[in-house]
Design a protein around this motif. Structure first.
Motif, PDB file in Angstrom:
ATOM      1  N   VAL A 180      39.544 129.890  31.199  1.00 11.77           N
ATOM      2  CA  VAL A 180      40.988 129.971  31.417  1.00 11.77           C
ATOM      3  C   VAL A 180      41.366 130.381  32.839  1.00 11.77           C
ATOM      4  O   VAL A 180      42.171 129.723  33.490  1.00 11.77           O
ATOM      5  CB  VAL A 180      41.626 130.955  30.418  1.00 11.77           C
ATOM      6  CG1 VAL A 180      43.138 131.050  30.640  1.00 11.77           C
ATOM      7  CG2 VAL A 180      41.319 130.534  28.982  1.00 11.77           C
ATOM      8  N   ALA A 181      40.829 131.480  33.336  1.00 14.83           N
ATOM      9  CA  ALA A 181      41.256 132.015  34.626  1.00 14.83           C
ATOM     10  C   ALA A 181      40.156 132.893  35.204  1.00 14.83           C
ATOM     11  O   ALA A 181      39.175 133.218  34.531  1.00 14.83           O
ATOM     12  CB  ALA A 181      42.554 132.815  34.471  1.00 14.83           C
ATOM     13  N   TYR A 182      40.348 133.291  36.457  1.00 18.99           N
ATOM     14  CA  TYR A 182      39.390 134.163  37.128  1.00 18.99           C
ATOM     15  C   TYR A 182      39.866 135.613  37.049  1.00 18.99           C
ATOM     16  O   TYR A 182      41.053 135.895  37.178  1.00 18.99           O
ATOM     17  CB  TYR A 182      39.234 133.760  38.598  1.00 18.99           C
ATOM     18  CG  TYR A 182      38.678 132.383  38.787  1.00 18.99           C
ATOM     19  CD1 TYR A 182      37.303 132.150  38.840  1.00 18.99           C
ATOM     20  CD2 TYR A 182      39.538 131.288  38.894  1.00 18.99           C
ATOM     21  CE1 TYR A 182      36.802 130.858  38.999  1.00 18.99           C
ATOM     22  CE2 TYR A 182      39.038 130.009  39.054  1.00 18.99           C
ATOM     23  CZ  TYR A 182      37.675 129.797  39.104  1.00 18.99           C
ATOM     24  OH  TYR A 182      37.187 128.514  39.254  1.00 18.99           O
ATOM     25  N   HIS A 183      38.903 136.499  36.852  1.00 18.96           N
ATOM     26  CA  HIS A 183      39.170 137.923  36.888  1.00 18.96           C
ATOM     27  C   HIS A 183      38.502 138.463  38.144  1.00 18.96           C
ATOM     28  O   HIS A 183      37.271 138.441  38.260  1.00 18.96           O
ATOM     29  CB  HIS A 183      38.626 138.611  35.642  1.00 18.96           C
ATOM     30  CG  HIS A 183      39.689 139.213  34.799  1.00 18.96           C
ATOM     31  ND1 HIS A 183      39.495 139.586  33.484  1.00 18.96           N
ATOM     32  CD2 HIS A 183      40.977 139.555  35.069  1.00 18.96           C
ATOM     33  CE1 HIS A 183      40.619 140.095  33.004  1.00 18.96           C
ATOM     34  NE2 HIS A 183      41.512 140.087  33.931  1.00 18.96           N
ATOM     35  N   ILE A 184      39.313 138.948  39.084  1.00 21.01           N
ATOM     36  CA  ILE A 184      38.804 139.361  40.389  1.00 21.01           C
ATOM     37  C   ILE A 184      38.907 140.880  40.531  1.00 21.01           C
ATOM     38  O   ILE A 184      40.014 141.437  40.549  1.00 21.01           O
ATOM     39  CB  ILE A 184      39.593 138.675  41.516  1.00 21.01           C
ATOM     40  CG1 ILE A 184      39.526 137.156  41.339  1.00 21.01           C
ATOM     41  CG2 ILE A 184      39.057 139.093  42.885  1.00 21.01           C
ATOM     42  CD1 ILE A 184      40.412 136.383  42.286  1.00 21.01           C
ATOM     43  N   PRO A 185      37.784 141.578  40.625  1.00 17.18           N
ATOM     44  CA  PRO A 185      37.827 143.034  40.811  1.00 17.18           C
ATOM     45  C   PRO A 185      38.337 143.408  42.205  1.00 17.18           C
ATOM     46  O   PRO A 185      38.004 142.760  43.208  1.00 17.18           O
ATOM     47  CB  PRO A 185      36.361 143.455  40.637  1.00 17.18           C
ATOM     48  CG  PRO A 185      35.712 142.329  39.881  1.00 17.18           C
ATOM     49  CD  PRO A 185      36.406 141.097  40.387  1.00 17.18           C
ATOM     50  N   VAL A 186      39.139 144.452  42.272  1.00 24.90           N
ATOM     51  CA  VAL A 186      39.605 145.043  43.525  1.00 24.90           C
ATOM     52  C   VAL A 186      39.544 146.560  43.372  1.00 24.90           C
ATOM     53  O   VAL A 186      39.363 147.087  42.270  1.00 24.90           O
ATOM     54  CB  VAL A 186      41.042 144.612  43.875  1.00 24.90           C
ATOM     55  CG1 VAL A 186      41.115 143.109  44.142  1.00 24.90           C
ATOM     56  CG2 VAL A 186      42.022 145.019  42.776  1.00 24.90           C
ATOM     57  N   ILE A 187      39.699 147.262  44.481  1.00 23.78           N
ATOM     58  CA  ILE A 187      39.791 148.718  44.438  1.00 23.78           C
ATOM     59  C   ILE A 187      41.269 149.089  44.359  1.00 23.78           C
ATOM     60  O   ILE A 187      42.060 148.711  45.232  1.00 23.78           O
ATOM     61  CB  ILE A 187      39.161 149.363  45.679  1.00 23.78           C
ATOM     62  CG1 ILE A 187      37.700 148.935  45.835  1.00 23.78           C
ATOM     63  CG2 ILE A 187      39.260 150.896  45.590  1.00 23.78           C
ATOM     64  CD1 ILE A 187      37.083 149.366  47.164  1.00 23.78           C
ATOM     65  N   GLY A 188      41.638 149.813  43.327  1.00 24.44           N
ATOM     66  CA  GLY A 188      43.002 150.305  43.203  1.00 24.44           C
ATOM     67  C   GLY A 188      43.079 151.749  43.639  1.00 24.44           C
ATOM     68  O   GLY A 188      42.204 152.557  43.329  1.00 24.44           O
ATOM     69  N   VAL A 189      44.147 152.088  44.397  1.00 22.53           N
ATOM     70  CA  VAL A 189      44.352 153.465  44.854  1.00 22.53           C
ATOM     71  C   VAL A 189      45.828 153.817  44.661  1.00 22.53           C
ATOM     72  O   VAL A 189      46.688 152.930  44.601  1.00 22.53           O
ATOM     73  CB  VAL A 189      43.970 153.642  46.345  1.00 22.53           C
ATOM     74  CG1 VAL A 189      42.495 153.315  46.554  1.00 22.53           C
ATOM     75  CG2 VAL A 189      44.846 152.780  47.246  1.00 22.53           C
ATOM     76  N   PRO A 190      46.161 155.111  44.583  1.00 21.30           N
ATOM     77  CA  PRO A 190      47.567 155.513  44.448  1.00 21.30           C
ATOM     78  C   PRO A 190      48.371 155.127  45.686  1.00 21.30           C
ATOM     79  O   PRO A 190      47.810 154.894  46.769  1.00 21.30           O
ATOM     80  CB  PRO A 190      47.490 157.034  44.285  1.00 21.30           C
ATOM     81  CG  PRO A 190      46.085 157.321  43.866  1.00 21.30           C
ATOM     82  CD  PRO A 190      45.248 156.265  44.515  1.00 21.30           C
ATOM     83  N   LEU A 191      49.684 155.066  45.543  1.00 22.98           N
ATOM     84  CA  LEU A 191      50.559 154.807  46.684  1.00 22.98           C
ATOM     85  C   LEU A 191      50.296 155.820  47.798  1.00 22.98           C
ATOM     86  O   LEU A 191      50.159 157.020  47.549  1.00 22.98           O
ATOM     87  CB  LEU A 191      52.021 154.882  46.259  1.00 22.98           C
ATOM     88  CG  LEU A 191      52.569 153.693  45.453  1.00 22.98           C
ATOM     89  CD1 LEU A 191      53.995 153.984  45.009  1.00 22.98           C
ATOM     90  CD2 LEU A 191      52.505 152.400  46.263  1.00 22.98           C
ATOM     91  N   GLY A 192      50.207 155.314  49.014  1.00 19.89           N
ATOM     92  CA  GLY A 192      49.908 156.188  50.141  1.00 19.89           C
ATOM     93  C   GLY A 192      48.435 156.360  50.415  1.00 19.89           C
ATOM     94  O   GLY A 192      48.040 156.864  51.465  1.00 19.89           O
TER      95      GLY A 192
END
Length: 275
Positions: A116-128
């Motif tokens: 169906v689609a691609y799942h792409i990992p990224v690094i998530g961080v809080p605002l700022g």
């Protein structure tokens, strides 16, 4: 019909038992969505919790077009596979990546399947970005708090572990892991509330109003493809196949996934990514 209602009931009881044991954090993880359970053809779909938003819309559109209600059981993929093994009931399986899907196929549970689609990992961080995270290597810094998926119960946890291992930083990052979660939705909450400085999340869950993301270089990343398939123990295989075809169609499910920020399969930029 009795069998379908039993499947939904057993699924709910299993999820309730998991919650009592403290294995899931938010009420979102593992809750069966049973708003439309009625009629002989109601479908039971086991779905990764991270895809709840688009799949809710897709289910509604499918019901509008066919008159067939869709019941979802959302949870970590490992939990979903365990439920399927126990109940031998349900119609469709859609995890966030192919690992648990391949395991289900090996057990003989998967019938016809689509991508169906691609799942792409990224690094998530809080605002700022208070911890000043710019790369995977920064997750090893002293004092950095990392939220991570449980490697044994959810696809993203396994993938994050493999990403760290690929870059040779697994042990150092694990020393900074302050919490392991059962679903990606819980990980996102850790980031948005500032309970963690960083986490591996799916790119489609990025919300610029609540977080920032750092892309992972392709050489370090492990991009996955989202599969969907009928279950061999479904008592309505033709209806299950109709739903799978709808989710994998350009004008049906894929159009909704694009609206939610996914890159749908296939895509020439990701031609080297295999299931």
């Amino acid at each position: 019909m009795v069998k379908k209602l039993l499947a939904a009931t057993v699924g709910l009881l299993l999820v309730f038992a998991v919650l009592l044991c403290g294995c899931t954090g938010s009420g979102d993880s593992g809750n069966a969505q049973a708003d439309n359970v009625s009629g002989e053809e109601s479908l039971l779909v086991y779905c990764g919790a991270g895809m709840k938003a688009p799949m809710q819309i897709i289910g509604e559109k499918f019901t509008e077009e066919t008159g067939i209600p869709v019941t979802y059981n959302y949870a970590g993929c490992g939990q979903l596979l365990a439920q399927m093994e126990l109940t031998q009931m349900g119609d469709v399986f859609m995890p966030g990546a192919t690992l648990e899907f391949n395991n289900a196929r090996k057990k003989g549970y998967v019938g016809n399947e689509s991508l169906v689609a691609y799942h792409i990992p990224v690094i998530g961080v809080p605002l700022g970005n208070p911890a000043n995270i710019t790369s995977l290597e920064d997750l090893t810094k002293e004092g950095v708090k990392v939220s991570m998926g449980e490697p044994d119960s959810m696809a993203l946890g396994t993938i994050a572990k493999n990403i760290f291992n690929k870059s040779g930083i697994l042990d150092e990052v694990m020393d900074n892991v302050v919490v392991q979660r059962a679903t990606v939705n819980e990980i996102v909450t850790d980031i948005t509330l500032g309970n963690a400085d960083a986490a591996i999340i799916w790119s489609d869950l990025y919300n610029p109003e609540t977080m920032e993301i750092i892309e992972i270089p392709r050489s370090q990343n492990l991009i996955k493809i989202i599969p969907i398939g009928t279950l061999t123990f479904s008592d309505q295989p033709e209806t299950a196949q109709k739903f799978v075809d709808f989710v994998a169609s350009d004008s049906g499910g894929k159009a909704v996934f694009e609206e939610y920020g996914f890159i749908v399969y296939p895509n020439s930029e990701y031609a080297d990514i295999t299931p």
